[in-house]
Motif scaffolding. Structure first.
Motif, PDB file in Angstrom:
ATOM      1  N   ASN A 154      87.378  -0.368  18.617  1.00 31.74           N
ATOM      2  CA  ASN A 154      88.475   0.204  19.321  1.00 31.74           C
ATOM      3  C   ASN A 154      88.453  -0.136  20.815  1.00 31.74           C
ATOM      4  O   ASN A 154      89.476  -0.166  21.492  1.00 31.74           O
ATOM      5  N   GLU A 155      87.353   0.000  21.428  1.00 33.74           N
ATOM      6  CA  GLU A 155      87.260  -0.270  22.932  1.00 33.74           C
ATOM      7  C   GLU A 155      87.637  -1.945  23.028  1.00 33.74           C
ATOM      8  O   GLU A 155      88.403  -1.954  24.293  1.00 33.74           O
ATOM      9  N   LYS A 181      89.821  -3.248  21.392  1.00 35.15           N
ATOM     10  CA  LYS A 181      91.410  -3.455  20.894  1.00 35.15           C
ATOM     11  C   LYS A 181      92.222  -3.247  22.347  1.00 35.15           C
ATOM     12  O   LYS A 181      93.281  -3.641  22.281  1.00 35.15           O
ATOM     13  N   ALA A 182      91.405  -2.749  23.383  1.00 37.21           N
ATOM     14  CA  ALA A 182      92.228  -2.619  24.603  1.00 37.21           C
ATOM     15  C   ALA A 182      92.514  -3.919  25.349  1.00 37.21           C
ATOM     16  O   ALA A 182      93.606  -4.276  25.847  1.00 37.21           O
ATOM     17  N   GLN A 183      91.463  -4.982  24.941  1.00 40.92           N
ATOM     18  CA  GLN A 183      91.815  -6.397  25.702  1.00 40.92           C
ATOM     19  C   GLN A 183      92.022  -7.470  24.531  1.00 40.92           C
ATOM     20  O   GLN A 183      92.412  -8.311  24.956  1.00 40.92           O
ATOM     21  N   LYS A 230      94.933  -9.923  24.102  1.00 38.59           N
ATOM     22  CA  LYS A 230      95.642  -9.045  23.712  1.00 38.59           C
ATOM     23  C   LYS A 230      97.184  -9.427  24.108  1.00 38.59           C
ATOM     24  O   LYS A 230      97.442  -9.895  25.463  1.00 38.59           O
TER      25      LYS A 230
END
Ligand code: GLN
Length: 231
Positions: free
Chosen positions: A79-80, A82-84, A196
């Motif tokens: 999840n961390e 997935k921010a980038q 992303k």
């Protein structure tokens, strides 16, 4: 529809040595599950890849900075991250285990107090070690690649390392003088990643290619080539 990637060449970052996913064979060609997979997908979807074995952290950073189009390096979908990053569909399950020297008596986290533990920069193994080091009172030293991390443990400089389960298992089978002493933690599958919001056509082509290779049995034969038929 893969018309947006057809005929194009994409730069793909990977780890220096992370068998059975990526490693240089005796002809100095990069092979392994990730390498065979990305090449088979590129072939099937009509694009070309330029593989850059930069090391895990450097490969991840190369994608973030736009110097590479994608990364395939046994990279865990978290999840961390997935921010980038945008991740493909998962293609392999993994988790983090602790390994110690073959003759070591250490077999649990609570025995690491006051000791030194080796990790690889930017990995989920490093994240895991850093998240528990206070609780268990150990010191973390970092390495840029898995081989140097293993060597720090086999030579006795560090008492343990944290590595991905399938990779540690494979290395031990190949003669690395370590043993696995914990069950996998932070279980998360591997995915191909792009920055992303960028290279979305490449990501879609990867997913389409992966689905096709799974349907045709090619994905299973790539895995079997490196792991045997039973995994
Ligand atoms: N799976 C781990 C991660 O994503 C380690 C990857 C690697 O060392 N190549 O952080």
């Amino acid at each position: 529809n893969n018309s947006k990637v057809k005929g194009k060449t994409f730069t793909i970052g990977t780890d220096v040595t992370f068998p059975p996913f990526e490693f240089a064979n005796k002809n100095n060609k990069y092979v392994g599950i990730d390498m065979d997979l990305i090449r088979a997908i590129a072939n099937e979807q009509g694009f070309k890849v330029k593989i850059k074995a930069l090391g895990f952290n450097a490969a991840v950073q190369a994608v973030e900075s736009g110097q590479a189009d994608g990364v395939i390096a046994g990279m865990s979908i978290t999840n961390e991250r997935k921010a980038q990053f945008d991740f493909s569909k998962p293609y392999f399950n993994s988790g983090v285990v602790m390994a110690v020297a073959q003759n070591s008596k250490i077999h649990k986290l609570s025995e690491l107090r006051g000791k030194r533990v080796a990790v690889k920069t930017g990995t989920s193994g490093a994240d895991y070690a850093n998240s528990i080091k206070k609780k268990y009172g150990f010191k973390v030293v970092t390495f840029d690649d898995s081989n140097n991390m293993y060597a720090d443990v086999s030579t006795g400089n560090s008492v343990a390392c944290f590595e991905d389960h399938p990779v540690m298992q494979y290395a031990i089978k190949q003669g690395t003088k370590l043993k696995i002493v914990t069950k996998p933690a932070l279980n998360a599958p591997y995915g191909f990643a792009v920055k992303k919001g960028h290279n979305q056509a490449l990501l879609q082509a990867f997913n389409q290619g992966l689905a096709d290779l799974k349907a045709s049995g090619t994905y299973d034969s790539i895995k079997a080539k490196y792991l045997g038929a039973d995994e």
